[in-house]
Design a protein around this motif. Structure first.
Motif, PDB file in Angstrom:
ATOM      1  N   PRO A  20       0.843  -1.203   0.000  1.00 25.38           N
ATOM      2  CA  PRO A  20       0.000   0.000   0.000  1.00 25.38           C
ATOM      3  C   PRO A  20       0.878   1.253   0.000  1.00 25.38           C
ATOM      4  O   PRO A  20       1.878   1.321   0.706  1.00 25.38           O
ATOM      5  N   ILE A  21       0.496   2.227  -0.806  1.00 25.30           N
ATOM      6  CA  ILE A  21       1.274   3.462  -0.878  1.00 25.30           C
ATOM      7  C   ILE A  21       0.547   4.630  -0.231  1.00 25.30           C
ATOM      8  O   ILE A  21       1.025   5.749  -0.245  1.00 25.30           O
ATOM      9  N   SER A  22      -0.599   4.390   0.367  1.00 26.89           N
ATOM     10  CA  SER A  22      -1.406   5.483   0.897  1.00 26.89           C
ATOM     11  C   SER A  22      -0.740   6.214   2.053  1.00 26.89           C
ATOM     12  O   SER A  22      -1.082   7.345   2.341  1.00 26.89           O
ATOM     13  N   ASP A  23       0.217   5.591   2.737  1.00 28.74           N
ATOM     14  CA  ASP A  23       0.874   6.268   3.847  1.00 28.74           C
ATOM     15  C   ASP A  23       1.769   7.406   3.383  1.00 28.74           C
ATOM     16  O   ASP A  23       2.045   8.326   4.141  1.00 28.74           O
ATOM     17  N   LYS A  24       2.273   7.367   2.153  1.00 22.76           N
ATOM     18  CA  LYS A  24       3.206   8.387   1.677  1.00 22.76           C
ATOM     19  C   LYS A  24       2.628   9.284   0.589  1.00 22.76           C
ATOM     20  O   LYS A  24       3.280  10.209   0.166  1.00 22.76           O
ATOM     21  N   THR A  25       1.439   9.007   0.113  1.00 22.96           N
ATOM     22  CA  THR A  25       0.844   9.865  -0.905  1.00 22.96           C
ATOM     23  C   THR A  25      -0.014  10.919  -0.236  1.00 22.96           C
ATOM     24  O   THR A  25      -0.419  10.770   0.911  1.00 22.96           O
ATOM     25  N   GLY A  26      -0.282  11.988  -0.962  1.00 22.65           N
ATOM     26  CA  GLY A  26      -1.066  13.029  -0.324  1.00 22.65           C
ATOM     27  C   GLY A  26      -1.796  13.919  -1.299  1.00 22.65           C
ATOM     28  O   GLY A  26      -1.606  13.846  -2.511  1.00 22.65           O
ATOM     29  N   LEU A  27      -2.594  14.772  -0.740  1.00 22.87           N
ATOM     30  CA  LEU A  27      -3.373  15.729  -1.497  1.00 22.87           C
ATOM     31  C   LEU A  27      -2.661  17.072  -1.453  1.00 22.87           C
ATOM     32  O   LEU A  27      -2.272  17.544  -0.386  1.00 22.87           O
ATOM     33  N   LYS A  28      -2.506  17.690  -2.622  1.00 28.88           N
ATOM     34  CA  LYS A  28      -1.842  18.990  -2.700  1.00 28.88           C
ATOM     35  C   LYS A  28      -2.886  20.086  -2.559  1.00 28.88           C
ATOM     36  O   LYS A  28      -3.908  20.073  -3.225  1.00 28.88           O
ATOM     37  N   THR A  29      -2.597  21.040  -1.675  1.00 26.78           N
ATOM     38  CA  THR A  29      -3.497  22.156  -1.425  1.00 26.78           C
ATOM     39  C   THR A  29      -2.678  23.442  -1.365  1.00 26.78           C
ATOM     40  O   THR A  29      -1.567  23.448  -0.839  1.00 26.78           O
ATOM     41  N   THR A  30      -3.237  24.513  -1.895  1.00 30.08           N
ATOM     42  CA  THR A  30      -2.582  25.816  -1.839  1.00 30.08           C
ATOM     43  C   THR A  30      -3.446  26.752  -1.010  1.00 30.08           C
ATOM     44  O   THR A  30      -4.644  26.881  -1.253  1.00 30.08           O
ATOM     45  N   PHE A  31      -2.822  27.388  -0.024  1.00 33.50           N
ATOM     46  CA  PHE A  31      -3.502  28.339   0.842  1.00 33.50           C
ATOM     47  C   PHE A  31      -2.927  29.726   0.589  1.00 33.50           C
ATOM     48  O   PHE A  31      -1.724  29.890   0.413  1.00 33.50           O
ATOM     49  N   SER A  32      -3.789  30.731   0.600  1.00 35.84           N
ATOM     50  CA  SER A  32      -3.351  32.116   0.464  1.00 35.84           C
ATOM     51  C   SER A  32      -3.316  32.733   1.853  1.00 35.84           C
ATOM     52  O   SER A  32      -4.319  32.741   2.562  1.00 35.84           O
ATOM     53  N   VAL A  33      -2.139  33.250   2.228  1.00 37.12           N
ATOM     54  CA  VAL A  33      -1.949  33.830   3.549  1.00 37.12           C
ATOM     55  C   VAL A  33      -1.557  35.289   3.387  1.00 37.12           C
ATOM     56  O   VAL A  33      -0.680  35.618   2.586  1.00 37.12           O
ATOM     57  N   MET A  34      -2.208  36.171   4.135  1.00 37.35           N
ATOM     58  CA  MET A  34      -1.911  37.598   4.074  1.00 37.35           C
ATOM     59  C   MET A  34      -0.812  37.935   5.095  1.00 37.35           C
ATOM     60  O   MET A  34      -0.972  37.686   6.289  1.00 37.35           O
ATOM     61  N   VAL A  35       0.289  38.483   4.592  1.00 36.41           N
ATOM     62  CA  VAL A  35       1.372  38.957   5.445  1.00 36.41           C
ATOM     63  C   VAL A  35       1.606  40.413   5.086  1.00 36.41           C
ATOM     64  O   VAL A  35       1.955  40.725   3.947  1.00 36.41           O
ATOM     65  N   ASN A  36       1.381  41.302   6.052  1.00 28.50           N
ATOM     66  CA  ASN A  36       1.513  42.744   5.839  1.00 28.50           C
ATOM     67  C   ASN A  36       0.706  43.203   4.626  1.00 28.50           C
ATOM     68  O   ASN A  36       1.216  43.873   3.733  1.00 28.50           O
ATOM     69  N   SER A  37      -0.535  42.784   4.560  1.00 30.35           N
ATOM     70  CA  SER A  37      -1.495  43.179   3.515  1.00 30.35           C
ATOM     71  C   SER A  37      -1.132  42.687   2.120  1.00 30.35           C
ATOM     72  O   SER A  37      -1.600  43.226   1.129  1.00 30.35           O
ATOM     73  N   LYS A  38      -0.310  41.673   2.023  1.00 26.12           N
ATOM     74  CA  LYS A  38       0.051  41.111   0.725  1.00 26.12           C
ATOM     75  C   LYS A  38      -0.164  39.594   0.775  1.00 26.12           C
ATOM     76  O   LYS A  38       0.276  38.945   1.723  1.00 26.12           O
ATOM     77  N   PRO A  39      -0.844  39.006  -0.239  1.00 27.50           N
ATOM     78  CA  PRO A  39      -1.094  37.559  -0.212  1.00 27.50           C
ATOM     79  C   PRO A  39       0.137  36.751  -0.657  1.00 27.50           C
ATOM     80  O   PRO A  39       0.852  37.143  -1.574  1.00 27.50           O
ATOM     81  N   TYR A  40       0.364  35.642   0.031  1.00 25.54           N
ATOM     82  CA  TYR A  40       1.435  34.706  -0.316  1.00 25.54           C
ATOM     83  C   TYR A  40       0.849  33.307  -0.379  1.00 25.54           C
ATOM     84  O   TYR A  40      -0.027  32.960   0.428  1.00 25.54           O
ATOM     85  N   ALA A  41       1.324  32.491  -1.311  1.00 22.91           N
ATOM     86  CA  ALA A  41       0.826  31.120  -1.481  1.00 22.91           C
ATOM     87  C   ALA A  41       1.671  30.160  -0.650  1.00 22.91           C
ATOM     88  O   ALA A  41       2.890  30.112  -0.786  1.00 22.91           O
ATOM     89  N   ILE A  42       1.012  29.397   0.209  1.00 25.04           N
ATOM     90  CA  ILE A  42       1.634  28.341   0.990  1.00 25.04           C
ATOM     91  C   ILE A  42       1.090  27.030   0.431  1.00 25.04           C
ATOM     92  O   ILE A  42      -0.120  26.801   0.450  1.00 25.04           O
ATOM     93  N   GLU A  43       1.969  26.171  -0.080  1.00 22.03           N
ATOM     94  CA  GLU A  43       1.532  24.902  -0.666  1.00 22.03           C
ATOM     95  C   GLU A  43       1.814  23.759   0.290  1.00 22.03           C
ATOM     96  O   GLU A  43       2.892  23.693   0.887  1.00 22.03           O
ATOM     97  N   THR A  44       0.843  22.862   0.412  1.00 17.83           N
ATOM     98  CA  THR A  44       1.005  21.678   1.249  1.00 17.83           C
ATOM     99  C   THR A  44       0.671  20.442   0.427  1.00 17.83           C
ATOM    100  O   THR A  44      -0.240  20.467  -0.396  1.00 17.83           O
ATOM    101  N   THR A  45       1.422  19.387   0.644  1.00 21.98           N
ATOM    102  CA  THR A  45       1.093  18.066   0.109  1.00 21.98           C
ATOM    103  C   THR A  45       1.197  17.121   1.300  1.00 21.98           C
ATOM    104  O   THR A  45       2.279  16.961   1.871  1.00 21.98           O
ATOM    105  N   ALA A  46       0.073  16.518   1.690  1.00 26.79           N
ATOM    106  CA  ALA A  46       0.058  15.733   2.919  1.00 26.79           C
ATOM    107  C   ALA A  46      -0.894  14.554   2.811  1.00 26.79           C
ATOM    108  O   ALA A  46      -1.847  14.591   2.043  1.00 26.79           O
ATOM    109  N   ASN A  47      -0.604  13.506   3.602  1.00 24.47           N
ATOM    110  CA  ASN A  47      -1.510  12.366   3.652  1.00 24.47           C
ATOM    111  C   ASN A  47      -2.550  12.541   4.754  1.00 24.47           C
ATOM    112  O   ASN A  47      -3.219  11.617   5.142  1.00 24.47           O
ATOM    113  N   PHE A  48      -2.664  13.767   5.242  1.00 19.72           N
ATOM    114  CA  PHE A  48      -3.701  14.120   6.202  1.00 19.72           C
ATOM    115  C   PHE A  48      -4.369  15.402   5.718  1.00 19.72           C
ATOM    116  O   PHE A  48      -3.954  16.010   4.744  1.00 19.72           O
ATOM    117  N   ASP A  49      -5.413  15.806   6.411  1.00 21.71           N
ATOM    118  CA  ASP A  49      -6.198  16.972   6.011  1.00 21.71           C
ATOM    119  C   ASP A  49      -5.628  18.232   6.669  1.00 21.71           C
ATOM    120  O   ASP A  49      -5.664  18.362   7.893  1.00 21.71           O
TER     121      ASP A  49
END
Length: 174
Positions: A20-49
């Motif tokens: 089984p490969i499910s322990d090491k595979t994951g879903l890629k998600t991109t979050f937009s985070v505001m730092v000093n009124s400017k958006p930045y993209a934080i990308e995550t790939t994880a086998n959890f939510d």
């Protein structure tokens, strides 16, 4: 017919014995985070939510919900918002994941055990980069630029004239 049945059986039976490969595979998600009124993209790939990523008091906060015992994640944090060493705190315990950096991002490989809800905090000296506005060089300020441009135009015109003359005399002889 027997060969076709054997091939079909081989295709059906082999995947049943695969690891089984499910322990090491994951879903890629991109979050937009505001730092000093400017958006930045934080990308995550994880086998959890990863439910949410927020920025509070110079800390990136990842809200995590896992149904697995062995958790694996890769994070991409833009270097534009960080300065210095990154410090990782998972559920009030400091951890040391593998961190690779290039000129654009910090690439973090993170593994931890335990299912349920978790909070990952990434602390650093988060800064807002000052925008550098480059002004184009003005030709009046540097007269050497005009001489170079005129020389280049002269060479092109002379080359074109020479080619035209050569073609004209070649056709005249023919």
């Amino acid at each position: 017919m027997k060969i076709l049945f054997a091939l079909l059986l081989l295709v059906v039976v082999l995947p049943a014995f695969a690891e089984p490969i499910s322990d090491k595979t994951g879903l890629k998600t991109t979050f937009s985070v505001m730092v000093n009124s400017k958006p930045y993209a934080i990308e995550t790939t994880a086998n959890f939510d990863v439910r949410n990523v927020s920025f509070e008091d110079d800390t990136l906060i990842f809200a995590i919900n896992s149904s697995l015992e062995n958790n694996f994640a890769e994070l991409q944090i833009p270097n534009e918002i960080t300065k210095g060493e990154l410090k990782f705190i998972l559920d009030d315990t400091q951890i040391t994941p593998k961190v690779l950096q290039n000129e654009r991002i910090s690439f973090v490989t993170l593994e931890f055990a335990g299912n349920g809800t978790h909070t990952l905090e990434v602390q650093s000296d988060f800064v807002e980069q000052q925008e550098v506005i480059e002004t184009p060089e003005i030709l009046e300020e540097k007269p050497d630029n005009i001489v170079v441009i005129l020389a280049a135009v002269g060479i092109v015109v002379a080359g074109g004239a020479a080619t035209t003359a050569a073609v004209y005399f070649k056709r005249k002889k023919a």
